[in-house]
Design a protein around this motif. Structure first.
Motif, PDB file in Angstrom:
ATOM      1  N   ILE A  45       7.085  28.471 -38.306  1.00 51.43           N
ATOM      2  CA  ILE A  45       8.560  28.455 -38.274  1.00 51.43           C
ATOM      3  C   ILE A  45       9.094  29.861 -38.036  1.00 51.43           C
ATOM      4  CG2 ILE A  45      10.607  28.092 -39.711  1.00 51.43           C
ATOM      5  CD1 ILE A  45       9.092  25.663 -40.913  1.00 51.43           C
ATOM      6  N   THR A  46       8.469  30.857 -38.678  1.00 54.90           N
ATOM      7  CA  THR A  46       8.897  32.242 -38.477  1.00 54.90           C
ATOM      8  C   THR A  46       8.675  32.682 -37.037  1.00 54.90           C
ATOM      9  OG1 THR A  46       8.313  32.691 -40.783  1.00 54.90           O
ATOM     10  CG2 THR A  46       8.657  34.595 -39.367  1.00 54.90           C
ATOM     11  N   LEU A  49      11.341  31.165 -34.866  1.00 54.80           N
ATOM     12  CA  LEU A  49      12.569  31.954 -35.004  1.00 54.80           C
ATOM     13  C   LEU A  49      12.474  33.239 -34.181  1.00 54.80           C
ATOM     14  CD1 LEU A  49      15.301  32.524 -36.411  1.00 54.80           C
ATOM     15  CD2 LEU A  49      13.991  33.569 -38.265  1.00 54.80           C
ATOM     16  N   TYR A  52      13.162  32.527 -30.532  1.00 47.46           N
ATOM     17  CA  TYR A  52      14.597  32.413 -30.270  1.00 47.46           C
ATOM     18  C   TYR A  52      15.260  33.785 -30.260  1.00 47.46           C
ATOM     19  CZ  TYR A  52      14.603  27.328 -30.607  1.00 47.46           C
ATOM     20  OH  TYR A  52      14.384  25.995 -30.373  1.00 47.46           O
ATOM     21  N   LEU A  53      14.854  34.652 -31.158  1.00 43.74           N
ATOM     22  CA  LEU A  53      15.424  36.002 -31.194  1.00 43.74           C
ATOM     23  C   LEU A  53      15.085  36.778 -29.923  1.00 43.74           C
ATOM     24  CD1 LEU A  53      14.783  36.966 -34.928  1.00 43.74           C
ATOM     25  CD2 LEU A  53      17.013  36.668 -33.823  1.00 43.74           C
ATOM     26  N   THR A  72      18.400  42.938 -31.780  1.00 41.13           N
ATOM     27  CA  THR A  72      17.835  41.587 -31.816  1.00 41.13           C
ATOM     28  C   THR A  72      16.328  41.621 -31.578  1.00 41.13           C
ATOM     29  OG1 THR A  72      19.934  40.778 -30.936  1.00 41.13           O
ATOM     30  CG2 THR A  72      18.098  39.257 -30.901  1.00 41.13           C
ATOM     31  N   ALA A  76      13.234  40.411 -34.033  1.00 44.31           N
ATOM     32  CA  ALA A  76      12.142  39.529 -33.589  1.00 44.31           C
ATOM     33  C   ALA A  76      10.787  40.148 -33.902  1.00 44.31           C
ATOM     34  CB  ALA A  76      12.264  39.258 -32.094  1.00 44.31           C
ATOM     35  N   ALA A  79      10.076  39.742 -37.518  1.00 38.38           N
ATOM     36  CA  ALA A  79       9.711  38.353 -37.827  1.00 38.38           C
ATOM     37  C   ALA A  79       8.255  38.084 -37.440  1.00 38.38           C
ATOM     38  CB  ALA A  79      10.646  37.388 -37.111  1.00 38.38           C
TER      39      ALA A  79
END
Length: 195
Positions: A45-46, A49, A52-53, A72, A76, A79
């Motif tokens: 899930i991370t 994300l 998407y970033l 941004t 990322a 993450a």
């Protein structure tokens, strides 16, 4: 590219005296159990994300100021680093010692510094959250200092609802500790006899 942090390089059924794996180095750190579905799911899930970033950073770079795209992209990258560290968390062993990898800190003990590795009944954190439940934890007692904070429990992200896997991993870790501590004691005894 092999992702060694995802696979258990040492089968939980085998003993620590088995020879080195054909694809592994004899002095390589191994995690003697597979990461659990909760840990892998959280990392996935991370990473989703982070994807998407990164896509957002690319769109911002084409349409807006570069400072927004840089911020941004940095989020990322953080993450991705978090997801990889999440997958590496746990207890790792090698003939040299035992390593406890946490989210932000890693502790390494040589086998001669380990007094005992044992399973104890105690309150443990449920999935690492503040909520505590009664369960089992693998306790590492060093010869000096405080015991290491338990990272491997039957309610951790690796073993929640997998009691058999926890018992196998605990048995393998206790066997590694017993074997390598006795080897270290034998070498110390031989050294003192030579003197």
């Amino acid at each position: 590219m092999p992702l060694t942090f995802l696979s258990a390089e040492h089968d939980a059924q085998s003993s620590p005296t088995d020879g080195p794996l054909p694809h592994g180095q004899p002095d390589h750190w191994r995690r003697p159990y597979r990461p659990g579905p909760w840990r892998v799911g959280g990392a996935a899930i991370t990473l989703l994300l982070a994807a998407y970033l990164l896509l957002s950073a690319m769109i911002i770079a084409m349409a807006g100021p570069p400072s927004g795209a840089s911020a941004t992209a940095i989020c990322a990258a953080l993450a991705i680093a978090f997801a990889l560290r999440l997958l590496r968390m746990g207890i790792w062993v090698s003939p040299r010692g035992l390593r406890r990898v946490g989210l932000v800190r890693t502790q390494t003990l040589r086998w001669r510094e380990v007094e005992a590795v044992r399973t104890v009944q105690q309150p443990v954190k449920w999935l690492g959250l503040p909520r505590s439940v009664q369960g089992q934890a693998l306790e590492v007692l060093p010869r000096r200092g405080e015991p290491l904070r338990p990272l491997v429990t039957d309610h951790s992200a690796d073993f929640l609802k997998r009691a058999d896997a926890f018992e196998r991993a605990a048995d393998v870790l206790e066997a590694w500790a017993a074997e390598h501590r006795t080897e270290g004691a034998g070498r110390r005894g031989e050294g003192s006899r030579r003197r």
